[in-house]
Design a protein around this motif. Structure first.
Motif, PDB file in Angstrom:
ATOM      1  N   PRO A 189       0.831  -1.211   0.000  1.00 56.86           N
ATOM      2  CA  PRO A 189       0.000   0.000   0.000  1.00 56.86           C
ATOM      3  C   PRO A 189       0.860   1.253   0.000  1.00 56.86           C
ATOM      4  CG  PRO A 189      -0.041  -1.079   2.155  1.00 56.86           C
ATOM      5  CD  PRO A 189       0.692  -1.997   1.228  1.00 56.86           C
ATOM      6  N   GLY A 190       0.273   2.387  -0.319  1.00 59.71           N
ATOM      7  CA  GLY A 190       1.002   3.642  -0.347  1.00 59.71           C
ATOM      8  C   GLY A 190       1.627   3.953   1.004  1.00 59.71           C
ATOM      9  N   GLY A 191       2.854   4.429   0.981  1.00 62.67           N
ATOM     10  CA  GLY A 191       3.556   4.739   2.216  1.00 62.67           C
ATOM     11  C   GLY A 191       4.224   3.546   2.864  1.00 62.67           C
ATOM     12  N   HIS A 192       4.106   2.364   2.250  1.00 65.02           N
ATOM     13  CA  HIS A 192       4.734   1.148   2.765  1.00 65.02           C
ATOM     14  C   HIS A 192       5.771   0.667   1.755  1.00 65.02           C
ATOM     15  CE1 HIS A 192       1.647   0.100   5.994  1.00 65.02           C
ATOM     16  NE2 HIS A 192       1.157   1.189   5.405  1.00 65.02           N
ATOM     17  N   ALA A 193       6.796  -0.043   2.245  1.00 63.99           N
ATOM     18  CA  ALA A 193       7.836  -0.531   1.337  1.00 63.99           C
ATOM     19  C   ALA A 193       8.529  -1.742   1.937  1.00 63.99           C
ATOM     20  CB  ALA A 193       8.858   0.569   1.059  1.00 63.99           C
ATOM     21  N   GLN A 194       9.213  -2.488   1.060  1.00 66.00           N
ATOM     22  CA  GLN A 194      10.044  -3.609   1.472  1.00 66.00           C
ATOM     23  C   GLN A 194      11.516  -3.243   1.312  1.00 66.00           C
ATOM     24  OE1 GLN A 194       8.605  -6.713  -1.225  1.00 66.00           O
ATOM     25  NE2 GLN A 194       7.733  -7.800   0.546  1.00 66.00           N
ATOM     26  N   GLY A 195      12.345  -3.883   2.106  1.00 71.17           N
ATOM     27  CA  GLY A 195      13.791  -3.743   1.960  1.00 71.17           C
ATOM     28  C   GLY A 195      14.461  -5.067   2.257  1.00 71.17           C
ATOM     29  N   MET A 196      15.661  -5.258   1.721  1.00 78.92           N
ATOM     30  CA  MET A 196      16.397  -6.509   1.907  1.00 78.92           C
ATOM     31  C   MET A 196      17.858  -6.188   2.185  1.00 78.92           C
ATOM     32  SD  MET A 196      16.347  -9.920   1.823  1.00 78.92           S
ATOM     33  CE  MET A 196      15.059 -10.576   0.754  1.00 78.92           C
ATOM     34  N   ALA A 197      18.482  -6.981   3.060  1.00 83.20           N
ATOM     35  CA  ALA A 197      19.911  -6.845   3.321  1.00 83.20           C
ATOM     36  C   ALA A 197      20.474  -8.219   3.651  1.00 83.20           C
ATOM     37  CB  ALA A 197      20.175  -5.872   4.467  1.00 83.20           C
ATOM     38  N   VAL A 198      21.783  -8.388   3.422  1.00 84.84           N
ATOM     39  CA  VAL A 198      22.462  -9.642   3.753  1.00 84.84           C
ATOM     40  C   VAL A 198      23.760  -9.320   4.482  1.00 84.84           C
ATOM     41  CG1 VAL A 198      21.497 -10.918   1.799  1.00 84.84           C
ATOM     42  CG2 VAL A 198      23.667  -9.703   1.517  1.00 84.84           C
ATOM     43  N   HIS A 199      24.258 -10.301   5.209  1.00 81.76           N
ATOM     44  CA  HIS A 199      25.530 -10.130   5.905  1.00 81.76           C
ATOM     45  C   HIS A 199      26.164 -11.499   6.109  1.00 81.76           C
ATOM     46  CE1 HIS A 199      28.669  -8.498   8.335  1.00 81.76           C
ATOM     47  NE2 HIS A 199      28.255  -9.060   9.451  1.00 81.76           N
ATOM     48  N   GLU A 200      27.501 -11.523   6.138  1.00 84.75           N
ATOM     49  CA  GLU A 200      28.240 -12.761   6.373  1.00 84.75           C
ATOM     50  C   GLU A 200      29.376 -12.462   7.346  1.00 84.75           C
ATOM     51  OE1 GLU A 200      29.836 -16.469   3.694  1.00 84.75           O
ATOM     52  OE2 GLU A 200      30.321 -14.458   2.990  1.00 84.75           O
ATOM     53  N   GLU A 201      29.426 -13.233   8.428  1.00 83.09           N
ATOM     54  CA  GLU A 201      30.460 -13.023   9.440  1.00 83.09           C
ATOM     55  C   GLU A 201      30.560 -14.276  10.295  1.00 83.09           C
ATOM     56  OE1 GLU A 201      31.838  -9.409  12.456  1.00 83.09           O
ATOM     57  OE2 GLU A 201      29.755  -9.571  11.836  1.00 83.09           O
ATOM     58  N   TYR A 202      31.749 -14.553  10.840  1.00 88.21           N
ATOM     59  CA  TYR A 202      31.972 -15.731  11.683  1.00 88.21           C
ATOM     60  C   TYR A 202      31.511 -17.006  10.978  1.00 88.21           C
ATOM     61  CZ  TYR A 202      32.580 -12.233  15.362  1.00 88.21           C
ATOM     62  OH  TYR A 202      33.002 -11.159  16.101  1.00 88.21           O
ATOM     63  N   ASP A 203      31.707 -17.056   9.670  1.00 86.29           N
ATOM     64  CA  ASP A 203      31.319 -18.200   8.853  1.00 86.29           C
ATOM     65  C   ASP A 203      29.831 -18.523   8.963  1.00 86.29           C
ATOM     66  OD1 ASP A 203      32.344 -20.000   6.901  1.00 86.29           O
ATOM     67  OD2 ASP A 203      32.014 -21.639   8.305  1.00 86.29           O
ATOM     68  N   SER A 204      29.043 -17.530   9.261  1.00 92.29           N
ATOM     69  CA  SER A 204      27.591 -17.642   9.230  1.00 92.29           C
ATOM     70  C   SER A 204      27.066 -16.536   8.323  1.00 92.29           C
ATOM     71  CB  SER A 204      26.996 -17.467  10.631  1.00 92.29           C
ATOM     72  OG  SER A 204      27.444 -18.478  11.498  1.00 92.29           O
ATOM     73  N   CYS A 205      25.858 -16.717   7.837  1.00 99.17           N
ATOM     74  CA  CYS A 205      25.297 -15.664   6.989  1.00 99.17           C
ATOM     75  C   CYS A 205      23.806 -15.536   7.263  1.00 99.17           C
ATOM     76  CB  CYS A 205      25.559 -15.935   5.507  1.00 99.17           C
ATOM     77  SG  CYS A 205      25.022 -17.549   4.925  1.00 99.17           S
ATOM     78  N   VAL A 206      23.294 -14.353   6.970  1.00 98.87           N
ATOM     79  CA  VAL A 206      21.895 -14.068   7.252  1.00 98.87           C
ATOM     80  C   VAL A 206      21.352 -13.118   6.195  1.00 98.87           C
ATOM     81  CG1 VAL A 206      22.430 -12.119   8.764  1.00 98.87           C
ATOM     82  CG2 VAL A 206      20.262 -13.314   9.054  1.00 98.87           C
ATOM     83  N   ALA A 207      20.088 -13.288   5.858  1.00102.08           N
ATOM     84  CA  ALA A 207      19.368 -12.338   5.003  1.00102.08           C
ATOM     85  C   ALA A 207      18.158 -11.858   5.783  1.00102.08           C
ATOM     86  CB  ALA A 207      18.926 -12.999   3.698  1.00102.08           C
ATOM     87  N   CYS A 208      17.837 -10.600   5.603  1.00105.03           N
ATOM     88  CA  CYS A 208      16.748  -9.999   6.366  1.00105.03           C
ATOM     89  C   CYS A 208      15.861  -9.178   5.441  1.00105.03           C
ATOM     90  CB  CYS A 208      17.315  -9.117   7.476  1.00105.03           C
ATOM     91  SG  CYS A 208      16.069  -8.350   8.519  1.00105.03           S
ATOM     92  N   LEU A 209      14.593  -9.552   5.356  1.00106.44           N
ATOM     93  CA  LEU A 209      13.594  -8.787   4.610  1.00106.44           C
ATOM     94  C   LEU A 209      12.743  -8.020   5.617  1.00106.44           C
ATOM     95  CD1 LEU A 209      11.355 -10.002   1.691  1.00106.44           C
ATOM     96  CD2 LEU A 209      10.339  -8.838   3.644  1.00106.44           C
ATOM     97  N   VAL A 210      12.582  -6.747   5.379  1.00110.12           N
ATOM     98  CA  VAL A 210      11.831  -5.889   6.292  1.00110.12           C
ATOM     99  C   VAL A 210      10.756  -5.150   5.513  1.00110.12           C
ATOM    100  CG1 VAL A 210      11.964  -3.820   7.738  1.00110.12           C
ATOM    101  CG2 VAL A 210      13.692  -5.591   7.955  1.00110.12           C
ATOM    102  N   GLU A 211       9.589  -5.020   6.123  1.00114.70           N
ATOM    103  CA  GLU A 211       8.548  -4.153   5.584  1.00114.70           C
ATOM    104  C   GLU A 211       8.301  -3.028   6.574  1.00114.70           C
ATOM    105  OE1 GLU A 211       5.151  -6.517   4.586  1.00114.70           O
ATOM    106  OE2 GLU A 211       6.203  -7.554   2.954  1.00114.70           O
ATOM    107  N   ILE A 212       8.137  -1.827   6.057  1.00114.64           N
ATOM    108  CA  ILE A 212       8.033  -0.651   6.916  1.00114.64           C
ATOM    109  C   ILE A 212       6.837   0.198   6.514  1.00114.64           C
ATOM    110  CG2 ILE A 212       9.546   0.805   5.480  1.00114.64           C
ATOM    111  CD1 ILE A 212      10.767   1.804   8.178  1.00114.64           C
ATOM    112  N   ASP A 213       6.198   0.750   7.507  1.00117.72           N
ATOM    113  CA  ASP A 213       5.092   1.685   7.319  1.00117.72           C
ATOM    114  C   ASP A 213       5.644   3.087   7.561  1.00117.72           C
ATOM    115  OD1 ASP A 213       2.909   3.357   7.528  1.00117.72           O
ATOM    116  OD2 ASP A 213       1.888   2.212   9.084  1.00117.72           O
ATOM    117  N   ALA A 214       5.770   3.864   6.493  1.00117.78           N
ATOM    118  CA  ALA A 214       6.304   5.223   6.598  1.00117.78           C
ATOM    119  C   ALA A 214       5.247   6.251   6.202  1.00117.78           C
ATOM    120  CB  ALA A 214       7.551   5.365   5.727  1.00117.78           C
ATOM    121  N   GLU A 215       3.985   5.921   6.422  1.00112.36           N
ATOM    122  CA  GLU A 215       2.934   6.897   6.125  1.00112.36           C
ATOM    123  C   GLU A 215       3.128   8.175   6.937  1.00112.36           C
ATOM    124  OE1 GLU A 215      -1.193   5.517   5.415  1.00112.36           O
ATOM    125  OE2 GLU A 215      -0.432   3.560   6.056  1.00112.36           O
ATOM    126  N   ASP A 216       3.622   7.997   8.166  1.00112.82           N
ATOM    127  CA  ASP A 216       4.053   9.140   8.964  1.00112.82           C
ATOM    128  C   ASP A 216       5.571   9.125   8.959  1.00112.82           C
ATOM    129  OD1 ASP A 216       4.736  11.061  10.782  1.00112.82           O
ATOM    130  OD2 ASP A 216       3.637  10.194  12.471  1.00112.82           O
TER     131      ASP A 216
END
Length: 690
Positions: free
Chosen positions: A559-586
């Motif tokens: 919806p308007g004012g909302h968005a998705q974002g993605m980031a990844v990281h690798e450290e200590y021989d482990s890795c992670v991906a993170c998807l976030v949705e945010i409400d920025a209407e305000d």
């Protein structure tokens, strides 16, 4: 000597005792600690170690049928005692409820450091070997008692079981097992395919104690004569006492002592109520600290001036980049810093939660003028840390107060004490530039400047100079195929109490870099996830990226004012991906509404513990990016409680739904990591959804 130690054999020792007690040196090489498969036919002693005999992990089977492993690490909420108990229960075939993991006192030699995301992986090999050795001796003892072949016996639920149904508890066999030197069955740990405890979600072994209030933290300890103590502290960082009128405080009921210490004026009283009332009755004249003329704006200006130049970009390239400012952040563990100290003329005893108790003992001994051998440090569980308990400010101060007051004390730092005078993550400034040519990144440069601690006792360098420092390049991990990588660090030296905060530099460095990756994708007209997938170097990182994108429905209509974002990281021989949705209407009050995380950490000893850690990182990210930070105002930290140090509340966090996902990766992993050994690869997706 070093080369000799590096080739020493991994040996499980039987200690002289009336009960079965076995010990193994810690510090094994990574593959051993990771539970790597050994060459067929090889003996357990073929595993090499780099540790020393002084640092032992010791397991005892008591006559009361308890399995006791005294842990040379500290439990601060990360679940290490539960993970170790699971390793022991797995190899002994004991009930998890029968395993006790008390914390070891500060030792004389070896490594007792809890940090670097290394505890579980470094303990995995020794703990399993210990338990497997103990099991072999217990089975042999039962076989001799019953005059049966040991190979026909089995173990379950802290029992040895005969084919005819007879049972014997481990506790009833422990004295006989202690005399056995050559067990009749194998003492090798199980292969991963036979694991029934490791890798299965388990409730923390201390969960009931924590929620019922019976878990004992430093503030709960009763040490003979130790009276509640608080300290009146200066309004500015590094301020000093000029004079104090303590007559009114001394005359108040319940007050036992008022003493001056380096950090202020301490009040020792019958209760904390009496101590706080007397502290507030003190009339102290303070000399301002060395940063009294400095505030956030001036510090940020110095950080900008300290940023090293990026150098010229490749000719013919176009540039994408950005600048990022990160604030000071307090660790703010839920349990405030507390320490009990009993310092006498010729000995001292200290109780507190420490990630580095051996270092703490050395510092305390030096401060109070005693040999280290005369200082005893009891390690107590901590209610959170995030790096804060790597330092021992409260314990050192408690020891000095006890010496000055000539009585035992129980010192408590208030929340305001720690926020305004405790350790903090340094503020930093980042400048990133990506150079693009022919639709790809041909160079990536990242310059960083951060505040560094500069104390000389008198605070001579307090106003801070600017200098370059030799540190790893911010972008030298090479997570992406981004051509030539370059970068440099600068620092601004200030007399401020700084400390490592969660992953140290990567929490800020990688956040800034991932934002720029999005900007690069936008400038090239590429989808951010597709761009990452095409440029990531690691198959494991691509796998977690795909898992998070799929589970989180990347690209769905928002919806308007909302968005998705993605980031990844690798450290200590482990890795992670993170998807976030945010409400920025305000825009002034953005809110994260959904988080999906996929992590590959190898073998997760306790998947439930891993889930908890992932949730914690999500909340910390929401807090420190959107809400919480410390502000310096004329040499003083402005914040004093969670009222103004605005960590995320429940209303700011998404609701959680767990989605376990089977890994599609079969690559062997043998390096250390934050949550488990690298024996096999596993993925866990966590969905936080409103």
């Amino acid at each position: 000597m070093a080369s000799q130690l590096s080739r020493r054999k991994f040996v499980v020792y039987s200690l002289a005792a009336t009960t079965l007690t076995v010990a193994a040196p810690l510090g094994c090489d990574t593959s051993a600690a990771a539970g790597a498969e050994r060459t067929p036919g090889a003996e357990p002693s073929d595993v090499l170690v780099t540790g020393t005999d002084e640092e032992m992990l010791v397991l005892e089977v008591t006559a009361a049928n308890r399995i006791v492993v005294r842990l040379p690490r500290v439990e601060v909420g990360q679940g290490v005692t539960t993970a170790v108990a699971m390793m022991i229960a797995e190899e002994l075939d004991a009930r998890l409820a029968d395993v006790d993991v008390p914390l070891a006192e500060a030792r004389r030699k070896g490594n007792q450091y809890t940090g670097g995301s290394s505890s579980v992986s470094s303990l995995y090999g020794p703990a399993r070997r210990l338990a497997a050795t103990a099991r072999a001796r217990l089975v042999t003892a039962a076989a001799r008692r019953w005059h049966l072949p040991a190979s026909g016996l089995r173990t379950r639920d802290t029992l040895v079981i005969a084919p005819d149904g007879r049972t014997a508890t481990f506790g009833s066999l422990t004295a006989d097992a202690a005399r056995i030197r050559r067990p009749a069955v194998s003492s090798k740990p199980k292969p991963a395919s036979r694991h029934r405890v490791i890798g299965r979600p388990a409730t923390r072994i201390d969960a009931r104690d924590i929620v019922t209030g019976t878990a004992r933290y430093t503030g709960d300890l009763t040490v003979a004569g130790a009276r509640p103590t608080v300290v009146a502290r200066p309004p500015t960082l590094g301020g000093k006492v000029v004079s104090v009128d303590d007559r009114a405080a001394r005359a108040m009921p319940g007050v036992h002592a008022v003493v001056r210490v380096d950090g202020g004026v301490a009040v020792v009283a019958e209760t904390f109520y009496h101590a706080l009332k007397a502290r507030d009755a003190l009339h102290v004249t303070w000399a301002p600290g060395p940063l009294a003329g400095l505030s956030d704006v001036a510090i940020r200006y110095r950080l900008l001036a300290a940023l090293p130049p990026l150098g010229p970009p490749p000719s013919g390239s176009t540039q994408v980049g950005g600048e990022f400012a990160f604030a000071f952040v307090s660790h703010a563990p839920m349990e405030v810093l507390t320490a009990v100290a009993d310092v006498r003329a010729h000995r001292a005893e200290i109780w507190f939660s420490s990630q580095a108790p051996m270092d703490a003992r050395a510092a305390i001994a030096d401060a109070i003028g005693l040999p280290e051998s005369k200082v005893r440090v009891h390690v107590v569980r901590g209610g959170g840390s995030f790096g804060r308990r790597l330092n021992h400010d409260a314990a050192l101060e408690a020891a000095l107060i006890s010496r000055a007051a000539k009585q035992p004390v129980k010192l408590m730092w208030s929340r305001a004490d720690d926020l305004r005078h405790g350790r903090m993550r340094p503020a930093s400034q980042h400048r990133i530039r990506a150079s693009l040519s022919r639709g790809r990144v041909v160079a990536f440069a990242h310059a960083t400047a951060s505040v560094s601690e500069s104390y000389d006792g008198a605070g001579a360098s307090a106003q801070g100079g600017v200098r370059a420092t030799a540190r790893p390049l911010p972008s030298d991990s090479g997570l992406y195929n981004f051509g030539r990588l370059s970068g440099d660090w600068g620092s601004v030296e200030l007399a401020m109490p700084l400390g490592a905060w969660r992953s140290v530099d990567s929490g800020t460095t990688r956040t800034a870099e991932e934002i720029v990756v999005d900007e690069i994708a936008a400038s090239l007209g590429r989808d951010p996830v597709a761009f990452r997938r095409a440029t990531l170097r690691s198959k494991a990182v691509r796998a977690v990226l795909d898992k998070a994108a799929g589970a989180g429905h990347w690209g769905r209509t928002m919806p308007g004012g909302h968005a998705q974002g993605m980031a990844v990281h690798e450290e200590y021989d482990s890795c992670v991906a993170c998807l976030v949705e945010i409400d920025a209407e305000d825009p002034k009050n953005p809110r994260v509404t959904r988080v999906v995380m996929a992590a590959d950490v190898g073998t997760a000893v306790n998947p439930r513990g891993l889930e908890a850690q992932l949730m914690g990182t999500a909340v910390d990210g929401i807090s420190t990016v959107l809400r919480a930070g410390l502000h310096i105002d004329r040499g003083a930290v402005r914040e004093s409680s969670f009222t103004d140090f605005r960590y995320a509340r429940q209303r700011h966090a998404p609701l959680s739904v767990m989605l376990p996902v089977t890994s599609r990766s079969s690559r062997p992993r043998t390096a250390s990591g934050p949550h488990g050994p690298r024996q096999t690869s596993g993925l866990l997706v966590q969905c936080l959804d409103c």
